[in-house]
Design a protein around this motif. Structure first.
Motif, PDB file in Angstrom:
ATOM      1  N   SER A 107       0.698   9.995   7.181  1.00  0.00           N
ATOM      2  CA  SER A 107      -0.410   9.219   6.605  1.00  0.00           C
ATOM      3  C   SER A 107      -0.435   7.823   7.194  1.00  0.00           C
ATOM      4  CB  SER A 107      -0.270   9.161   5.083  1.00  0.00           C
ATOM      5  OG  SER A 107       0.915   8.456   4.750  1.00  0.00           O
ATOM      6  N   ARG A 108      -1.506   7.088   6.815  1.00  0.00           N
ATOM      7  CA  ARG A 108      -1.620   5.718   7.287  1.00  0.00           C
ATOM      8  C   ARG A 108      -0.518   4.848   6.675  1.00  0.00           C
ATOM      9  NH1 ARG A 108      -6.984   2.671   5.603  1.00  0.00           N
ATOM     10  NH2 ARG A 108      -5.950   2.991   3.569  1.00  0.00           N
ATOM     11  N   GLU A 109      -0.178   5.092   5.411  1.00  0.00           N
ATOM     12  CA  GLU A 109       0.893   4.334   4.777  1.00  0.00           C
ATOM     13  C   GLU A 109       2.226   4.564   5.467  1.00  0.00           C
ATOM     14  OE1 GLU A 109      -1.341   6.084   3.258  1.00  0.00           O
ATOM     15  OE2 GLU A 109      -2.477   4.576   2.110  1.00  0.00           O
ATOM     16  N   HIS A 110       2.477   5.783   5.956  1.00  0.00           N
ATOM     17  CA  HIS A 110       3.735   6.062   6.679  1.00  0.00           C
ATOM     18  C   HIS A 110       3.773   5.329   8.033  1.00  0.00           C
ATOM     19  CE1 HIS A 110       3.858   9.540   3.837  1.00  0.00           C
ATOM     20  NE2 HIS A 110       5.180   9.254   3.876  1.00  0.00           N
ATOM     21  N   GLN A 146       2.463   2.461   8.482  1.00  0.00           N
ATOM     22  CA  GLN A 146       2.826   1.091   8.134  1.00  0.00           C
ATOM     23  C   GLN A 146       4.338   0.941   7.946  1.00  0.00           C
ATOM     24  OE1 GLN A 146       0.543  -0.003   4.681  1.00  0.00           O
ATOM     25  NE2 GLN A 146      -1.405  -0.191   5.830  1.00  0.00           N
ATOM     26  N   SER A 159       1.104   4.157  -2.996  1.00  0.00           N
ATOM     27  CA  SER A 159       0.923   5.593  -2.716  1.00  0.00           C
ATOM     28  C   SER A 159       2.228   6.368  -2.782  1.00  0.00           C
ATOM     29  CB  SER A 159       0.279   5.781  -1.342  1.00  0.00           C
ATOM     30  OG  SER A 159       1.146   5.279  -0.335  1.00  0.00           O
ATOM     31  N   ALA A 214       0.838  -1.198   0.000  1.00  0.00           N
ATOM     32  CA  ALA A 214       0.000   0.000   0.000  1.00  0.00           C
ATOM     33  C   ALA A 214       0.872   1.247   0.000  1.00  0.00           C
ATOM     34  CB  ALA A 214      -0.930  -0.015   1.207  1.00  0.00           C
ATOM     35  N   ALA A 215       1.985   1.212   0.736  1.00  0.00           N
ATOM     36  CA  ALA A 215       2.872   2.366   0.763  1.00  0.00           C
ATOM     37  C   ALA A 215       3.579   2.552  -0.573  1.00  0.00           C
ATOM     38  CB  ALA A 215       3.893   2.193   1.884  1.00  0.00           C
TER      39      ALA A 215
END
Length: 223
Positions: free
Chosen positions: A180-183, A185, A150, A146-147
């Motif tokens: 962010s949510r990806e960060h 992760q 994005s 996901a990261a």
């Protein structure tokens, strides 16, 4: 009875006169017979007086258990100064002084100076060393899908607590790679992967292994 008539009664007056006459007759008889003189002589006799001595009580008996009388100490001896003894001082003979001549030896050459060896440089002081991570024995953190989609990148900063054997005791993120949510992760994957690596424990000033901290920065970037 009327008082005036009683005063005029001559019988009562005759009785009083008779009594007075009798008293006078007795008084005259006493004067003639010397009875009055005897009474005066008896009254004028000297009165004999006697002095009665006071009766003194007997002295008390002596008390029992009386202390013995003090012993008479002999007088101290008379101190006589010792006679003076005259001591004759011996005559001290002074030795005769004879002049002597001494010859001084010739001066010797001074010894050459001994070279002084230079002092050894001081040993460098030992300092404490923090724990270090060894990336050679652990796998590289895998980029989350996901990261990657994005295109999230950044630097994750992790603080590891290491014991004296090199094992991780605690790990915490001190700097996130992003917001962010990806960060987040990326931060989680970095902590899990780097905790599996081997660490060198910290050392004190004497080189002894001790527990310490290790701050690790992992850079996330796309290939």
């Amino acid at each position: 009875m009327d008082y005036a008539e009683a005063q005029r009664n001559p019988g009562k007056h005759s009785v009083g006169l008779g009594v007075v006459i009798v008293l006078h007759v007795l008084l005259g008889y006493a004067l003639v017979s010397g009875l009055a003189r005897r009474v005066v002589e008896v009254a004028m006799k000297p009165v004999e007086t006697k002095i009665i001595e006071e009766i003194k009580p007997p002295p008390p008996p002596p008390p029992e258990n009386l202390p013995p009388p003090p012993k008479t100490m002999p007088p101290p001896p008379v101190w006589m100064p010792p006679p003076e003894v005259q001591v004759q001082q011996p005559q001290i003979q002074t030795p005769a002084i004879t002049p002597t001549t001494t010859v001084a030896p010739p001066p010797t050459a001074p010894a050459p100076p001994v070279p002084i060896a230079p002092a050894a440089p001081p040993a460098p002081p030992r300092v404490a060393r923090a724990a270090q991570i060894d990336f050679s024995n652990c796998e590289k953190p895998e980029y989350p899908a996901a990261a990657r989609r994005s295109e999230a990148t950044g630097v994750t900063r992790v603080r590891f607590s290491i014991d004296e054997t090199g094992h991780v005791v605690k790990a915490e993120v001190t700097g996130s790679s992003g917001s962010s949510r990806e960060h987040r992760q990326l931060d989680k994957v970095a902590v899990e992967a780097l905790s599996q690596c081997r660490f060198k424990p910290g050392t004190d000033e004497n080189g002894k292994p001790v527990g310490a901290f290790s701050n690790v920065e992992y850079v996330w970037k796309l290939d």
